[in-house]
Write a protein that holds these residues in place. Structure first.
Motif, PDB file in Angstrom:
ATOM      1  N   PRO A  68      -6.713  -4.253 -10.308  1.00  8.07           N
ATOM      2  CA  PRO A  68      -5.293  -4.441 -10.540  1.00  8.07           C
ATOM      3  C   PRO A  68      -4.677  -3.197 -11.165  1.00  8.07           C
ATOM      4  N   GLY A  69      -3.356  -3.094 -11.060  1.00  4.23           N
ATOM      5  CA  GLY A  69      -2.641  -1.963 -11.616  1.00  4.23           C
ATOM      6  C   GLY A  69      -1.152  -2.232 -11.585  1.00  4.23           C
ATOM      7  N   HIS A  70      -0.379  -1.341 -12.197  1.00  2.00           N
ATOM      8  CA  HIS A  70       1.082  -1.462 -12.236  1.00  2.00           C
ATOM      9  C   HIS A  70       1.676  -0.289 -11.474  1.00  2.00           C
ATOM     10  N   TYR A  71       2.603  -0.568 -10.564  1.00  2.00           N
ATOM     11  CA  TYR A  71       3.197   0.460  -9.719  1.00  2.00           C
ATOM     12  C   TYR A  71       4.693   0.247  -9.639  1.00  2.00           C
ATOM     13  N   ASP A  72       5.423   1.362  -9.539  1.00  2.00           N
ATOM     14  CA  ASP A  72       6.885   1.297  -9.451  1.00  2.00           C
ATOM     15  C   ASP A  72       7.299   1.022  -8.010  1.00  2.00           C
ATOM     16  N   VAL A  73       7.637  -0.228  -7.745  1.00  2.00           N
ATOM     17  CA  VAL A  73       8.096  -0.638  -6.423  1.00  2.00           C
ATOM     18  C   VAL A  73       9.358  -1.470  -6.633  1.00  2.00           C
ATOM     19  N   SER A  74      10.433  -1.097  -5.945  1.00  2.00           N
ATOM     20  CA  SER A  74      11.669  -1.858  -6.105  1.00  2.00           C
ATOM     21  C   SER A  74      11.524  -3.228  -5.441  1.00  2.00           C
ATOM     22  N   GLU A  76      13.303  -4.683  -3.287  1.00  2.00           N
ATOM     23  CA  GLU A  76      13.630  -4.680  -1.856  1.00  2.00           C
ATOM     24  C   GLU A  76      12.530  -4.020  -1.017  1.00  2.00           C
ATOM     25  N   GLU A  77      11.696  -3.222  -1.662  1.00  2.00           N
ATOM     26  CA  GLU A  77      10.675  -2.459  -0.945  1.00  2.00           C
ATOM     27  C   GLU A  77       9.386  -3.275  -0.833  1.00  2.00           C
ATOM     28  N   ARG A  78       8.726  -3.166   0.311  1.00  2.00           N
ATOM     29  CA  ARG A  78       7.440  -3.835   0.498  1.00  2.00           C
ATOM     30  C   ARG A  78       6.323  -2.896   0.086  1.00  2.00           C
ATOM     31  N   MET A  79       5.294  -3.452  -0.522  1.00  2.00           N
ATOM     32  CA  MET A  79       4.129  -2.657  -0.901  1.00  2.00           C
ATOM     33  C   MET A  79       2.998  -3.037   0.036  1.00  2.00           C
ATOM     34  N   ARG A  80       2.720  -2.161   0.992  1.00  6.03           N
ATOM     35  CA  ARG A  80       1.668  -2.428   1.968  1.00  6.03           C
ATOM     36  C   ARG A  80       0.380  -1.800   1.468  1.00  6.03           C
ATOM     37  N   MET A  81      -0.641  -2.654   1.310  1.00  5.82           N
ATOM     38  CA  MET A  81      -1.942  -2.186   0.824  1.00  5.82           C
ATOM     39  C   MET A  81      -2.977  -2.393   1.906  1.00  5.82           C
ATOM     40  N   ILE A  82      -3.857  -1.422   2.038  1.00  9.15           N
ATOM     41  CA  ILE A  82      -4.947  -1.499   3.012  1.00  9.15           C
ATOM     42  C   ILE A  82      -6.255  -1.449   2.239  1.00  9.15           C
ATOM     43  N   SER A  83      -7.160  -2.330   2.579  1.00 11.76           N
ATOM     44  CA  SER A  83      -8.476  -2.352   1.960  1.00 11.76           C
ATOM     45  C   SER A  83      -9.484  -1.782   2.948  1.00 11.76           C
ATOM     46  N   ILE A  84     -10.254  -0.823   2.496  1.00 11.17           N
ATOM     47  CA  ILE A  84     -11.244  -0.190   3.356  1.00 11.17           C
ATOM     48  C   ILE A  84     -12.624  -0.509   2.804  1.00 11.17           C
ATOM     49  N   PHE A  85     -13.405  -1.210   3.603  1.00 14.05           N
ATOM     50  CA  PHE A  85     -14.762  -1.551   3.206  1.00 14.05           C
ATOM     51  C   PHE A  85     -15.679  -0.384   3.526  1.00 14.05           C
ATOM     52  N   HIS A  86     -16.658  -0.187   2.670  1.00 14.93           N
ATOM     53  CA  HIS A  86     -17.649   0.841   2.944  1.00 14.93           C
ATOM     54  C   HIS A  86     -18.569   0.327   4.043  1.00 14.93           C
ATOM     55  N   THR A  87     -18.844   1.170   5.013  1.00 18.44           N
ATOM     56  CA  THR A  87     -19.705   0.750   6.112  1.00 18.44           C
ATOM     57  C   THR A  87     -21.122   1.224   5.863  1.00 18.44           C
ATOM     58  N   LEU A  88     -22.057   0.497   6.385  1.00 20.75           N
ATOM     59  CA  LEU A  88     -23.460   0.808   6.242  1.00 20.75           C
ATOM     60  C   LEU A  88     -23.949   1.353   7.572  1.00 20.75           C
ATOM     61  N   ARG A  89     -24.483   2.544   7.549  1.00 19.46           N
ATOM     62  CA  ARG A  89     -25.006   3.134   8.770  1.00 19.46           C
ATOM     63  C   ARG A  89     -26.485   2.808   8.886  1.00 19.46           C
ATOM     64  N   LEU A  90     -26.841   2.229   9.982  1.00 18.87           N
ATOM     65  CA  LEU A  90     -28.234   1.895  10.230  1.00 18.87           C
ATOM     66  C   LEU A  90     -28.779   2.849  11.277  1.00 18.87           C
ATOM     67  N   THR A  91     -29.989   3.292  11.061  1.00 17.46           N
ATOM     68  CA  THR A  91     -30.614   4.154  12.064  1.00 17.46           C
ATOM     69  C   THR A  91     -31.664   3.348  12.792  1.00 17.46           C
ATOM     70  N   ASN A  92     -31.861   3.672  14.027  1.00 21.44           N
ATOM     71  CA  ASN A  92     -32.834   2.980  14.852  1.00 21.44           C
ATOM     72  C   ASN A  92     -34.208   3.570  14.555  1.00 21.44           C
ATOM     73  N   SER A  93     -35.120   2.757  14.016  1.00 26.85           N
ATOM     74  CA  SER A  93     -36.445   3.256  13.683  1.00 26.85           C
ATOM     75  C   SER A  93     -37.432   3.056  14.814  1.00 26.85           C
ATOM     76  N   PHE A  94     -36.980   2.452  15.909  1.00 24.15           N
ATOM     77  CA  PHE A  94     -37.860   2.231  17.040  1.00 24.15           C
ATOM     78  C   PHE A  94     -37.577   3.281  18.100  1.00 24.15           C
ATOM     79  N   PRO A  95     -38.603   3.774  18.771  1.00 30.45           N
ATOM     80  CA  PRO A  95     -38.357   4.780  19.803  1.00 30.45           C
ATOM     81  C   PRO A  95     -37.621   4.161  20.987  1.00 30.45           C
ATOM     82  N   MET A  96     -36.673   4.894  21.485  1.00 27.38           N
ATOM     83  CA  MET A  96     -35.918   4.445  22.650  1.00 27.38           C
ATOM     84  C   MET A  96     -36.724   4.762  23.905  1.00 27.38           C
ATOM     85  N   SER A  97     -36.805   3.832  24.823  1.00 30.14           N
ATOM     86  CA  SER A  97     -37.571   4.103  26.044  1.00 30.14           C
ATOM     87  C   SER A  97     -36.706   3.975  27.269  1.00 30.14           C
TER      88      SER A  97
END
Length: 97
Positions: A68-74, A76-97
């Motif tokens: 949470p936080g305090h922000y100066d928004v009138s 009449e103005e909309r405050m659009r917030m976007i949430s970005i999740f951290h992604t998990l990168r998985l590597t393939n440990s099996f050989p591709m054939s």
């Protein structure tokens, strides 16, 4: 009117008391032996949100913010917030054939 009109047969009331007793025993059993609201093995990093929040301003610019936080928004103005999740990168440990 006599009291006989208001008497309930014991055969009709017995299933009700049996049902209420079963529900009461189930409730007490779940309270004593059921799972807790939170798993004891839960890690704090899995419970606490670790993503970021970005405020997209009306002029097109964006700013990372803390919630949470305090922000100066009138009003009449909309405050659009976007949430970005951290992604998990998985590597393939099996050989591709």
């Amino acid at each position: 009117m006599t009291k006989d009109n208001y008497q309930i047969s014991k055969k009709r009331i017995a299933p009700f008391y049996i049902l209420i007793s079963i529900i009461l025993m189930w409730f007490i059993g779940i309270q004593l032996f059921g799972p807790d609201e939170r798993d004891a093995g839960a890690k704090p990093e899995n419970i606490i949100y670790s993503g970021t929040f970005t405020w997209e301003k009306p002029d097109g610019s964006s700013e990372k913010i803390s919630v949470p936080g305090h922000y100066d928004v009138s009003p009449e103005e909309r405050m659009r917030m976007i949430s970005i999740f951290h992604t998990l990168r998985l590597t393939n440990s099996f050989p591709m054939s």
